[in-house]
Design a protein around this motif. Structure first.
Motif, PDB file in Angstrom:
ATOM      1  N   SER A  37       0.756  -1.269  -0.172  1.00  7.92           N
ATOM      2  CA  SER A  37       0.156   0.020   0.067  1.00  7.92           C
ATOM      3  C   SER A  37       0.802   1.275  -0.097  1.00  7.92           C
ATOM      4  O   SER A  37       0.437   2.165  -0.738  1.00  7.92           O
ATOM      5  N   ILE A  38       2.133   1.095   0.780  1.00 10.86           N
ATOM      6  CA  ILE A  38       2.848   2.387   0.744  1.00 10.86           C
ATOM      7  C   ILE A  38       3.508   2.665  -0.615  1.00 10.86           C
ATOM      8  O   ILE A  38       3.801   3.720  -0.983  1.00 10.86           O
ATOM      9  N   LYS A  39       3.688   1.603  -1.234  1.00 17.64           N
ATOM     10  CA  LYS A  39       4.768   1.859  -2.758  1.00 17.64           C
ATOM     11  C   LYS A  39       3.786   1.353  -3.640  1.00 17.64           C
ATOM     12  O   LYS A  39       4.166   1.456  -4.935  1.00 17.64           O
ATOM     13  N   ALA A  40       2.534   1.308  -3.634  1.00 21.11           N
ATOM     14  CA  ALA A  40       1.750   0.949  -4.913  1.00 21.11           C
ATOM     15  C   ALA A  40       1.825   2.009  -6.032  1.00 21.11           C
ATOM     16  O   ALA A  40       1.470   1.647  -7.024  1.00 21.11           O
ATOM     17  N   HIS A  41       1.985   3.208  -5.567  1.00 20.60           N
ATOM     18  CA  HIS A  41       2.143   4.519  -6.695  1.00 20.60           C
ATOM     19  C   HIS A  41       3.251   4.195  -7.651  1.00 20.60           C
ATOM     20  O   HIS A  41       3.527   4.805  -8.503  1.00 20.60           O
ATOM     21  N   ASP A  42       4.328   3.499  -7.051  1.00 19.07           N
ATOM     22  CA  ASP A  42       5.659   3.242  -7.778  1.00 19.07           C
ATOM     23  C   ASP A  42       5.611   1.865  -8.283  1.00 19.07           C
ATOM     24  O   ASP A  42       6.080   0.862  -7.593  1.00 19.07           O
ATOM     25  N   ARG A  43       5.564   1.860  -9.548  1.00 23.48           N
ATOM     26  CA  ARG A  43       5.683   0.496 -10.246  1.00 23.48           C
ATOM     27  C   ARG A  43       7.098  -0.240 -10.034  1.00 23.48           C
ATOM     28  O   ARG A  43       6.992  -1.433  -9.737  1.00 23.48           O
ATOM     29  N   LEU A  44       7.992   0.198 -10.164  1.00 22.07           N
ATOM     30  CA  LEU A  44       9.405   0.016 -10.009  1.00 22.07           C
ATOM     31  C   LEU A  44       9.679  -0.693  -8.583  1.00 22.07           C
ATOM     32  O   LEU A  44      10.345  -1.474  -8.170  1.00 22.07           O
ATOM     33  N   ALA A  45       8.978   0.217  -7.506  1.00 18.41           N
ATOM     34  CA  ALA A  45       9.349  -0.241  -6.201  1.00 18.41           C
ATOM     35  C   ALA A  45       8.403  -1.548  -5.978  1.00 18.41           C
ATOM     36  O   ALA A  45       8.948  -2.574  -5.291  1.00 18.41           O
ATOM     37  N   VAL A  46       7.065  -1.497  -6.414  1.00 11.53           N
ATOM     38  CA  VAL A  46       6.559  -2.834  -6.264  1.00 11.53           C
ATOM     39  C   VAL A  46       7.320  -4.063  -6.954  1.00 11.53           C
ATOM     40  O   VAL A  46       7.406  -5.161  -6.500  1.00 11.53           O
ATOM     41  N   GLY A  47       7.718  -3.796  -8.011  1.00  7.69           N
ATOM     42  CA  GLY A  47       8.691  -4.757  -8.882  1.00  7.69           C
ATOM     43  C   GLY A  47       9.847  -5.197  -7.857  1.00  7.69           C
ATOM     44  O   GLY A  47      10.151  -6.496  -8.024  1.00  7.69           O
TER      45      GLY A  47
END
Length: 966
Positions: free
Chosen positions: A275-285
């Motif tokens: 939820s914290i990093k959902a806006h950043d696709r690279l971070a989710v990856g």
């Protein structure tokens, strides 16, 4: 406890017990009464179970007769009444206030206080509301329960505060924050965990920063209960934009908690980290890559990781890490938890553009689960296989033998899914066997399950048209069975679709429908079938055989059905000359009908038929030709006409042009899972917004009519679907709807601000075509303000250059920005001057000929094609190597041309190698556009060949449409 349950079945069980309580000593009079009833209901039960003797048996029987059956029933009904039934709010509030405000009661009588809170919660659950002084009084009284050290009472206090916090004045809620903060730092872990959850529920975003450090400490607490509670609160607060910024500060602690030994902590921590990093696709990856290599102990956490991996693959299957992600999913198929195995198999089967070889490991695992003793596993496995069967039916055939055993499963959901999967994967030779199995199964299931089976039969019949007789007989047999309206309508619609798509099924299908209306209890279905008989019956080889079925409806049915039958007879008489005189005699009976509508239709039909018979009337259009709109399109067109009427009389030509929905969209709706299959389906990892329909674009045009600046433009010819001009994760999200008028184009931009600390004003859009400077904006209507999360509209009016039907605009967003409070969304300093800024958008906005072409079908393509003539015809041949199948090629060409298929010619038969498609539309200015196209699979084996002819009353329009393909 047995007797308090109040069930006669429980009494029967008690009657079989040994002698304890036989004389009523164990349970009192109620025991004897119920026991006596049970023994009489099952003669000899007491004699077999215990040697009671004849005197005891006689005694029990006399007691039973004296008490009576009604008394036993009344006592059973009384026994199930809730102990809290009949509570009065005022008395409970008064009792609670007196007890909670007494320190001695709070400290010494914790059970009494718990009972009172239970009563208060019961009242809330029943819909009672505590308002005004009542809410304030009971809230303050409950806060005094913190004096007690009783664990159960403290937990009940927490629960009550959570329930009433939203309806209580925020100023009063602040009073308990101090007590909760104290509990949050207590040495008792139970207090700490519950206090954190209550605090996060009631606290405001402005105060959250004061307890932020305590929650961060709790996230990494050694006690799993405390840590999980803090993480749960973080997940709840992450859904609120005002609190999300505070939650993002915990990222290091949350990352550490993912490695916690507790399974629940792992699960909650991974969910919060996403939820914290959902806006950043690279971070989710990176999250997926990091934890897919680690071995998470929690099966729930692994399931979450599988879903995140699946979402990334849905967004970009060509990603460099796609192979690694797929290997992770495949490794999960060997996990010790069945939950993880099913989640991984489902994710693999739902990957876009997946090949049969890629999903074979998942299919193998699911096939093993089909024979599991657990119903939940069988259900999950067969449901997933059912989804796969829609795209890769040949892959599922290896599991058909296992699924055949599930047809007789005691769980009807499993049996229904097994049947529908077999129907999707069955071969032409196995259809008759399947129909025999279904016939014995379908009578025992509910209507919602029958609907799913019928839709699967429809797909099978379209796939194997040679078996239409067997499948139509099956549909006819279940149509005669008992069932509700929804079920019967689905069967009727299915037969009508088969008649429309399989020419050889027309006469058999019509005859089955005729038999159905002989004993049909649903008026609308009878009228629908009579309408179809009037349309198709005259074109059959023996139209006379349908007349008796239609005429019986005039004699036996209600006015609605009689009116439909009169019209159907009129169509038969106008198209079949040999029947005209006989039908005139039949219709004369309806001249004396008690209903006005029936009489009026009979008069009209008789006038036309007698004129045809005598030769005075040669035009049969009033009876045979349908209206040029379908009903929904006619309704939308009339609504638009009311907004802006055109001068002159109201005719079909004067109505605004309204597009029909795309056949491709309708086909997708037919193939989409519905009914039982839809209700049993879980949300896809990447959910797309619902597509815009023709009705929604008409609503957008109607909204435009309410703007005075556009009053002089006339009627809207066409409104496009919204076109995205930015990414969904952009700071400012912009979409555009193109409204085409006779000489103008209005661009309606919808702008959404995704930054909660900015307030935008004077929001406008600037457009420019660098290749054609003739597109000059005549008017721009800016949006006054743009608040966070609230879409606003701004408009640009362009005059279209004469003869120009294409453009490519670069688009720029202009606005003035001020800093604002993230909570109230009001400017921090209203006196501060806003700063002007410009924001170039990600994509260009294109106009092409499809924006000036409306998808409007014609009712008789051959006649219209001949009437247009070939003076302005354009002919061409094309090779389409990018399309591998006829279906894909037809869809691609239809989208390029902006036309709509007519007469169902876009439907491709199974294993077809060629297809002729008829297309029509209306170009700006009322110019009708027609196209005849012939698709065939290329002889080389790759691609599709296309021959196409386009006609209109303007040669330039024909060439413009043709150039869209080249």
């Amino acid at each position: 406890g047995t007797w308090a349950a109040g069930s006669l079945a429980s009494g029967a069980e008690a009657a079989r017990r040994p002698l304890r309580g036989a004389r009523g000593t164990g349970h009192g009079p109620r025991s004897s009464t119920t026991r006596g009833y049970t023994m009489s209901a099952g003669a000899g039960a007491g004699e077999e179970e215990a040697p009671l003797g004849s005197s005891l048996m006689s005694s029990v029987m006399r007691e039973f007769k004296a008490s009576g059956l009604d008394k036993a029933k009344s006592e059973d009904e009384e026994a199930v009444i809730s102990p809290y039934a009949g509570l009065e709010k005022s008395s409970v509030l008064q009792e609670a206030s007196a007890a909670f405000n007494d320190p001695q009661t709070v400290k010494l009588e914790a059970n009494k206080c718990c009972l009172l809170i239970t009563k208060l919660l019961y009242l809330l659950a029943q819909g009672e509301k505590f308002e005004g002084r009542d809410a304030e009084g009971v809230f303050f009284a409950v806060t005094k329960l913190f004096q007690s050290q009783n664990t159960a009472l403290r937990r009940m206090t927490y629960l009550f505060i959570k329930e009433v916090a939203e309806s209580t004045d925020p100023e009063n809620v602040i009073i308990v924050i101090q007590s909760l903060t104290k509990d949050m730092n207590s040495n008792v872990d139970l207090y700490r965990a519950n206090a954190i959850r209550v605090l996060c529920k009631i606290i405001d975003a402005s105060i959250l920063g004061q307890i932020d450090r305590y929650i961060k400490q709790a996230v990494v607490d050694r006690n799993a209960l405390v840590s999980a509670s803090a993480l749960i609160c973080g997940n709840q607060m992450a859904a609120e934009p005002a609190k999300l910024e505070v939650v993002r500060r915990w990222v290091n602690e949350v990352q550490e908690s993912v490695n916690n030994k507790s399974e629940m902590v792992q699960y909650q921590a991974l969910a919060l980290l996403y939820s914290i990093k959902a806006h950043d696709r690279l971070a989710v990856g990176r999250i997926v890559q990091q934890f897919s290599r680690a071995s998470l102990a929690s099966p729930l956490a692994v399931c979450l990781l599988i879903r995140y991996t699946s979402k990334l693959l849905h967004e970009d299957m060509d990603n460099a890490n796609a192979r690694t992600a797929y290997e992770f999913l495949e490794s999960c198929l060997h996990h010790k938890s069945e939950m993880v195995i099913l989640e991984a198999a489902r994710a693999m089967c739902r990957l876009p553009e997946v090949t049969p070889q890629d999903i074979m490991p998942a299919i193998t695992v699911l096939q093993l689960f089909l024979s599991s003793p657990k119903p939940s596993l069988r259900f999950a496995a067969v449901r997933t296989l059912n989804e796969v069967a829609m795209k890769h039916p040949n892959v599922i055939t290896r599991a058909n033998e296992d699924m055949e055993t599930l047809i007789t499963d005691s769980n009807k959901s499993i049996a229904t899914l097994a049947i529908t999967t077999l129907l999707k994967t069955g071969s032409e030779n196995s259809i008759e066997k399947l129909m025999k199995q279904i016939s014995g199964f379908i009578a025992d299931i509910a209507d919602e399950f029958k609907i799913v089976v019928v839709r699967a039969v429809r797909s099978l019949c379209i796939k194997f048209p040679a078996k239409q007789r067997v499948l139509l007989n099956f549909l006819s047999s279940i149509l005669r069975d008992e069932g509700g309206f929804d079920f019967k309508k689905v069967v009727v619609d299915t037969i009508l679709q088969l008649i429309d798509r399989i020419p050889n099924a027309k006469e058999a299908g019509l005859f089955h429908l005729c038999e159905f209306i002989e004993d049909c209890e649903f008026t609308s279905l009878s009228a629908q079938i009579l309408h179809v008989l009037g349309e198709l019956g005259p074109t059959t080889s023996h139209p006379a055989k349908y007349i008796r079925f239609v005429y019986n409806r005039i004699i036996l049915e209600n006015a609605h059905v009689r009116a439909a039958a009169v019209t159907a007879l009129g169509k038969f008489g106008s198209q079949v000359e040999s029947l005209t005189d006989s039908i005139i005699v039949l219709l004369e009976r309806s001249l004396n009908d008690v209903d006005d509508e029936v009489r009026d239709r009979a008069v009209l039909c008789l006038h036309v038929l007698k004129g045809i018979s005598t030769g005075s009337i040669t035009n049969k259009a009033i009876l045979t030709d349908p209206i040029p709109f379908n009903i929904s399109a006619l309704q939308r067109s009339l609504e638009l006409y009311q907004k802006r009427p055109s001068p002159g009389p109201l005719t079909f030509q004067a109505l605004p042009v309204v597009e029909n929905s795309s056949p491709a969209d309708e086909a997708e709706e037919e193939e989409a899972p519905d009914g039982l299959e839809a209700s049993m389906d879980l949300a896809s990892p990447s959910e797309e917004p619902a597509p815009e329909t023709a009705g929604s674009t008409s609503a957008a045009a109607a909204e435009l009519y309410n703007i005075p600046e556009f009053a002089s433009l006339g009627s809207v010819f066409k409104s496009s679907k919204p076109v995205k001009l930015t990414e969904d994760v952009a700071e400012y999200v912009v979409s555009c709807v193109k409204h085409v008028f006779a000489e103008h184009v209005v661009l309606q931009f919808t702008v959404t601000n995704t930054l909660d600390d900015q307030l935008l004003s004077n929001v406008s859009i600037s457009v420019e075509d660098p290749e054609c400077d003739e597109w000059e904006p005549e008017l721009a209507l800016p949006a006054d303000s743009l608040v966070y999360g609230v879409p606003s509209k701004t408009y640009v009016l362009l005059r279209r250059p004469a003869g120009v039907f294409a453009a490519s605009f670069s688009v720029e967003l202009k606005f003035a920005v001020q800093e604002c409070d993230p909570t109230t969304h009001e400017a921090v300093d209203p006196d501060e001057e806003a700063v002007d800024e410009e924001f170039p958008l990600d994509y260009q906005l294109d106009l092409d000929h499809t924006d000036f072409t409306a998808r409007v079908p014609v009712s008789n393509f051959r006649n219209v094609w001949e009437s247009v003539g070939k003076d302005n015809e354009a002919l061409a041949k094309f090779e389409l190597p990018q399309h591998k199948t006829l279906k894909d090629a037809i869809k691609g060409v239809v989208d390029l041309l902006g036309l709509i298929p007519c007469e169902g010619t876009d439907f491709v038969q199974h294993n077809a190698t060629a297809q002729n498609v008829l297309l029509s539309g209306t170009f700006l200015g009322g110019h009708q556009v027609l196209a005849r196209s012939a698709f065939s699979l290329a002889a080389t084996g790759s691609g599709v060949d296309l021959k196409i002819a386009v006609r209109s009353d303007d040669h330039e329009i024909s060439q413009l449409v043709m150039e869209a393909i080249s």
